[in-house]
Design a protein around this motif. Sequence first.
Motif, PDB file in Angstrom:
ATOM      1  N   THR A 103     -46.068  16.601 -29.940  1.00  0.00           N
ATOM      2  CA  THR A 103     -46.622  15.393 -29.339  1.00  0.00           C
ATOM      3  C   THR A 103     -47.295  15.792 -28.027  1.00  0.00           C
ATOM      4  O   THR A 103     -46.787  16.673 -27.317  1.00  0.00           O
ATOM      5  CB  THR A 103     -45.525  14.335 -29.091  1.00  0.00           C
ATOM      6  N   ILE A 142     -44.124  12.052 -22.253  1.00  0.00           N
ATOM      7  CA  ILE A 142     -44.610  11.991 -23.626  1.00  0.00           C
ATOM      8  C   ILE A 142     -44.723  10.529 -24.045  1.00  0.00           C
ATOM      9  O   ILE A 142     -44.171   9.639 -23.393  1.00  0.00           O
ATOM     10  CB  ILE A 142     -43.692  12.772 -24.598  1.00  0.00           C
ATOM     11  N   GLU A 143     -45.456  10.294 -25.123  1.00  0.00           N
ATOM     12  CA  GLU A 143     -45.760   8.918 -25.524  1.00  0.00           C
ATOM     13  C   GLU A 143     -44.857   8.486 -26.684  1.00  0.00           C
ATOM     14  O   GLU A 143     -44.954   9.012 -27.794  1.00  0.00           O
ATOM     15  CB  GLU A 143     -47.229   8.806 -25.925  1.00  0.00           C
ATOM     16  N   LEU A 144     -43.992   7.520 -26.418  1.00  0.00           N
ATOM     17  CA  LEU A 144     -43.113   6.947 -27.429  1.00  0.00           C
ATOM     18  C   LEU A 144     -43.771   5.687 -27.988  1.00  0.00           C
ATOM     19  O   LEU A 144     -44.035   4.734 -27.256  1.00  0.00           O
ATOM     20  CB  LEU A 144     -41.749   6.617 -26.821  1.00  0.00           C
ATOM     21  N   PHE A 148     -42.870   9.483 -31.792  1.00  0.00           N
ATOM     22  CA  PHE A 148     -43.770   9.905 -30.727  1.00  0.00           C
ATOM     23  C   PHE A 148     -45.175  10.046 -31.312  1.00  0.00           C
ATOM     24  O   PHE A 148     -45.332  10.167 -32.529  1.00  0.00           O
ATOM     25  CB  PHE A 148     -43.311  11.238 -30.127  1.00  0.00           C
ATOM     26  N   ARG A 149     -46.158  10.056 -30.457  1.00  0.00           N
ATOM     27  CA  ARG A 149     -47.516  10.260 -30.968  1.00  0.00           C
ATOM     28  C   ARG A 149     -47.610  11.630 -31.623  1.00  0.00           C
ATOM     29  O   ARG A 149     -47.431  12.661 -30.987  1.00  0.00           O
ATOM     30  CB  ARG A 149     -48.536  10.129 -29.830  1.00  0.00           C
TER      31      ARG A 149
END
Length: 467
Positions: free
Chosen positions: A300, A314-316, A404-405
């Motif tokens: 991610t 990080i992107e959730l 995640f992304r």
Amino acid sequence: MEKKTTHLFFFTLLLSLSLCSALDHQTLLLSPLPSAPSLSQPESFSETTSEPDSDPSSLSLPLHHLDALSSDQTPSQLFHLRLRRDSLRFNSLTSLAYNRTRPGPSSGFSSSIVSGLSQGSGEYFTRIGVGSPPKYLYMVLDTGSDVVWLQCAPCKRCYSQTDLVFDPRKSSSYSSLPCSSPLCRRLDSPGCSSKSKTCLYQVSYGDGSFTFGDFSTETLTFRRSKVPKVALGCGHDNEGLFVGAAGLLGLGRGKLSFPTQTGSRFNSKFSYCLVDRSASSKPSSVVFGDSAVSRTARFTPLVPNPKLDTFYYIELLGISVGGTRVRGITASLFKLDPSGNGGVIIDSGTSVTRLTRSAYISLRDAFRAGARSLKRAPEFSLFDTCFDLSGKTEVKVPTVVLHFRGADVSLPATNYLIPVDSSGTFCFAFAGTTGGLSIIGNIQQQGFRVVYDLAGKRVGFAPRGCA
């Protein structure tokens, strides 16, 4: 013919429901609270055996859990201490995120770096050689801070540590940095000695603790791999800090962290795998270099925070429970705003994952609904969803997947339903927070090789990565 078709339809439906149920739940094998692990013999190699590793661009080290320094404590006492450290850690990180993203000038001589060392909340440490010849010392590894530092003689004030305090006067590779050094200027608030015109550092902590001393360069030895000229703080005044380890190896994203400083040597990559001590006798480990990147890792992208470069954001995007995305948990709840507030970080020193309050409530309610067959137990510490599993050896629990992304991370059951006492009470190992910052903790990371690829600006997760 019609009767056979009807029977076939119902058979297919039952099979489909059975497969769906198997996918939506998993078996949790119940294990007791772990006892304190034994501390392995120090990895201190003599100069006559210190031939270089076969691959100087990569190294691997065992990691020890902090509990190894508390062999006189019962499993319940160790767990209570862990939760207390975790609360301090979480408060320190959220305080740093708030203070560093808030507009306005900073005051005083302080680098304003908060780490897991404060009040002993650094959870994992390893043994590192410092100086020439190397003196092997226990150092906490911390993804939530940048500056590398250790206690140094002569000590004006030093806390108690397992090893002898490092004396830079006995090392041929120790070198003070001049105030004009580019490395000195990388400190948030560098100081300068009026006598020697050498660089001074101070790292301040959320509880008022601090370390102060000379900012210098020194050779670090990892097993047989020597890394020269690492910028580190040589602390002569260290107050209120962690008892046991000699200092801290900062693994954050900032410009003075160990991964950043050694980017050309290890290609700005490292990874660790933290074992679940309730279910495994294997050691945890940390790896630096290209070999840190697992082939099975799903990645991610890292999210930049221009207001705070230490943390790994990080992107959730969402969370699934029992195979279904939880309503009410959307990416918008975890957005990093233009002021640098909010967001989600992954951290090695925080144990319990904290989610912004509304997201946590949605997650908790979905898990409770999927675990209706389990007998509920009273709340325990920060956990509001607990179960009485006494007398059982295994139970079925809903699956939990973090989205995640670019990477779906399916958690083993032991990463979210954990023992909290010796009476068979297990709790859902997430918690809510009223602050904007959410943190993915090390309980949820257990068993995964977590890859930090600073060069590629990404974080990866490889399941069953401790082998």
